[in-house]
Scaffold this active site. Sequence first.
Site, PDB file in Angstrom:
ATOM      1  N   GLY A  50       8.383 -49.134 -22.059  1.00  0.00           N
ATOM      2  CA  GLY A  50       8.833 -48.197 -20.155  1.00  0.00           C
ATOM      3  C   GLY A  50       8.585 -46.650 -20.793  1.00  0.00           C
ATOM      4  O   GLY A  50       7.902 -45.871 -19.854  1.00  0.00           O
ATOM      5  N   GLY A  51       8.644 -46.332 -22.102  1.00  0.00           N
ATOM      6  CA  GLY A  51       8.869 -45.096 -22.675  1.00  0.00           C
ATOM      7  C   GLY A  51       7.498 -44.607 -22.653  1.00  0.00           C
ATOM      8  O   GLY A  51       6.776 -43.616 -22.493  1.00  0.00           O
ATOM      9  N   TRP A  96       5.015 -45.907 -21.322  1.00  0.00           N
ATOM     10  CA  TRP A  96       4.373 -45.898 -19.945  1.00  0.00           C
ATOM     11  C   TRP A  96       4.086 -45.308 -19.377  1.00  0.00           C
ATOM     12  O   TRP A  96       3.271 -44.840 -18.570  1.00  0.00           O
ATOM     13  CB  TRP A  96       4.783 -47.277 -19.166  1.00  0.00           C
ATOM     14  CG  TRP A  96       3.737 -47.461 -17.768  1.00  0.00           C
ATOM     15  CD1 TRP A  96       3.546 -48.433 -17.431  1.00  0.00           C
ATOM     16  CD2 TRP A  96       5.263 -46.845 -16.440  1.00  0.00           C
ATOM     17  NE1 TRP A  96       3.278 -48.157 -15.741  1.00  0.00           N
ATOM     18  CE2 TRP A  96       4.064 -47.156 -15.028  1.00  0.00           C
ATOM     19  CE3 TRP A  96       5.817 -45.919 -16.104  1.00  0.00           C
ATOM     20  CZ2 TRP A  96       4.265 -46.299 -13.867  1.00  0.00           C
ATOM     21  CZ3 TRP A  96       6.137 -45.397 -14.598  1.00  0.00           C
ATOM     22  CH2 TRP A  96       5.420 -45.279 -13.369  1.00  0.00           C
ATOM     23  N   HIS A  97       4.852 -44.036 -19.159  1.00  0.00           N
ATOM     24  CA  HIS A  97       5.638 -42.618 -18.572  1.00  0.00           C
ATOM     25  C   HIS A  97       4.122 -41.699 -19.642  1.00  0.00           C
ATOM     26  O   HIS A  97       3.764 -41.030 -18.943  1.00  0.00           O
ATOM     27  CB  HIS A  97       6.785 -41.960 -19.180  1.00  0.00           C
ATOM     28  CG  HIS A  97       7.473 -42.716 -17.974  1.00  0.00           C
ATOM     29  ND1 HIS A  97       8.560 -44.046 -18.838  1.00  0.00           N
ATOM     30  CD2 HIS A  97       8.583 -42.447 -17.554  1.00  0.00           C
ATOM     31  CE1 HIS A  97       9.265 -44.107 -17.657  1.00  0.00           C
ATOM     32  NE2 HIS A  97       9.029 -43.312 -16.300  1.00  0.00           N
ATOM     33  N   GLY A  98       3.826 -41.564 -20.973  1.00  0.00           N
ATOM     34  CA  GLY A  98       2.894 -41.190 -20.900  1.00  0.00           C
ATOM     35  C   GLY A  98       2.595 -41.291 -22.592  1.00  0.00           C
ATOM     36  O   GLY A  98       3.391 -41.654 -23.661  1.00  0.00           O
TER      37      GLY A  98
END
Lengths: 496, 265
Positions: free
Chosen positions: A342-343, A345-347
């Site tokens: 998830g992390g 995915w953010h950048g």
Amino acid sequence: MNLTSIDVSTMFHNIWNMLSYDPENPLIFNSGLFWVLFLLFLPIYGMLKSRKTKMMVFVIAFSLYFFYKSSELYFLLLVGTSLIDWFIAKQIHHEPTVKMKRFWLTISIVLSVGTLGVFKYSNFVIFNLNELFKSNFQPLDLVLPLGISYYTFKTISYVVDVYKGKIEPTNNWLEYLFYLSFFPALAMGPIVRASHFLPQLKENKAPSKSMVYSGFWLVLVGVIKKAIFADYFGQYTMIAFGSADGYSGYELAMATIGFAMQIYCDFSGYSDMAIGIGRMMGFDLGINFDFPYRSQNVTEFWKRWHISLSSWLKDYVYIPLGGNRRGKPRQYFNLMATMLIGGLWHGAAWNFVVWGGVHGVALCIHKMTKKPLDRLFPSDNKIVIFFCWLITFIYASFAMMLLTADMSTAWTVITKSFTDFDLAYVVPFFTARKMWCYLMIIIFILHFVPKKVYELMSKMFVKSHWIVKLLIFIVVVQLVIQFSSEEVQPFIYNQF
Amino acid sequence: MKKAYFAICAILLVGLGVFYAFSRSDIDLKLGETEIKKGTFQETLFASDQHRVAKPGEKVPLPLSKKKSEKAEMDTTKKTILFIGDSMVECLFPRMSAYAKKNGHTIYCVVWYSSSTEIYGTRTTLKDYIKKFKPDYILITLGGNELFIRDIRQKRQKYVDEIIKQMGNIPFVWIGPPNWKDDTGINDMISESVPAGCFYLSYTPDQHYDRKKDGAHPKASSSILWADRICKWIMTKSAHPIRLEAPPAGETARPTKLELLQPLR
């Protein structure tokens, strides 16, 4: 008004410039250009709504233009993805053997994740290889296509759901392209699932009057959050985190809380606008934020924050990894893996990975300690509730900082906030940045107003006379104009 | 549905029309003490490229007169220098004064703490000091407090233009801020606003300055290095070279006169 011929040619020149591809100026919902275009879009959409194919072609064309405006010809990537996954989903549905279904699923996931990986993570990998092996690979000159992270997750969920037999694939490619490219949710979500969206499209029901007006209301709420609160808070965040060494612990702690509110207002505001526009067009895109800073623990926070992403990660990463079905240690591993993904995915940077990790650790600790803590502290005690909220809020705020600050700045902010925190700064801070403080107090109050009040306000807006709606619209736009040129005092008296 | 769409379109049309008309009008409205600001509708639609405020991140083509950097002859006469700006002046003036002393120039230094292009651009302070000290050369350093301002061109271009206007025909060099992080465009904006050879860019890969505890201002030793580079550049590459032979390494001096202005509350 006296428009000379020069005025008119200049005007057309400027309009052409505004409409042309410009990666620096995407078509965002709080821009004047979007609303002028939407003003042209809406009546045509209204006329075509009952003729489904024509309506779909029109909306797809608008969505692809929306994409083109910031990503030029990369919109073809979206078209290609939709075509491939639409075809693969049909293949999966028709294949008689599990083996072949799995084969097609693997192809689809590899293609989707691979494309995302190339565009989003290539330079991150190159950077890390260079750091590790002291090599000198040149970064690739890549443009990150608009919303690629969002539509990739949408298309993966569609193919997986078809594979699992949760949904039937659509026979109409246009329907699938419409779903994937739907402009309200294209740039920043919500990651609406095909199982939720496609039935609405198939039914193609005309939106009711109350749906249109409540959608418009939601758009105005989103504009206030994004263009007034978030953008104003953002100025101070940028300045304070830009030179963290020069600020006291108190000021940095305020900047941290400010950023937590900024990112909430920014992201949830944009989501509100997306959901509102979708609703005006007759589509329910679900909810994406549910007052996350009311949470009393991190698990609850993730049920309220970016709901469409967290539920996607739960359904397509955490549960397939085994969820909580394979014992505690495996559950903690699954949680950490999900949050790290998830992390990332953010950048494509380590601070995002650390951000995911920090939340993963908090989720694991919460799961580990929940039972003993519940026995020790009664959950209906108001003091306990307050401290649970406070700890969650502070933790979430400091973790949020990792979404904007690099690692060294984050470390400076954290250490100074706890070692150089002096309440003597309260008064000078308030004196220098009154507007910032007022807006912060207002947003906190608004965050804790019962949901019923918001529902009531929405209903009142829906029922109001159109002149009242017009006045509210004018007030909101004027507030945006007022605040867009307001500036936060960068440094306290004598600080710099 | 169609009726609701019609109403929404009417609201948008009338609303946007009101803002457009207001942005074109000369009417200034106030609500108590607060000025009702106008949108940029008029400018967005009708300003020509030369007069349009650039969008964030947009590179603006320089006017032809500013594109040519002509190799100028060094002016070897003794100068009266006004060195004015934000707190970065405080870092630079000891070494700059040593340069002035060595080369027979007179140097007046004005440090306005926490100041910015906006503060100078909305006041006549610079003009007043020009009147007071009658300089024939100006060094100005501003921008350090504006590294992270968003939409910098929309917010600051007019002030930079005003500052340049206040300096009139006096030769000047604008010393750019020694960034400690990437800026949002202040350096680009200033360099594109002044004539060629009048802007010293302090943020280049080959310039490294150790910082004081605040993380922003260069330490004394680094300030000396910074000043050395500026003076060398003025003497060899600027549009108005003056004699600035280097004093002994590390030597500093007092300026002819130093004025300190406190930050605005």
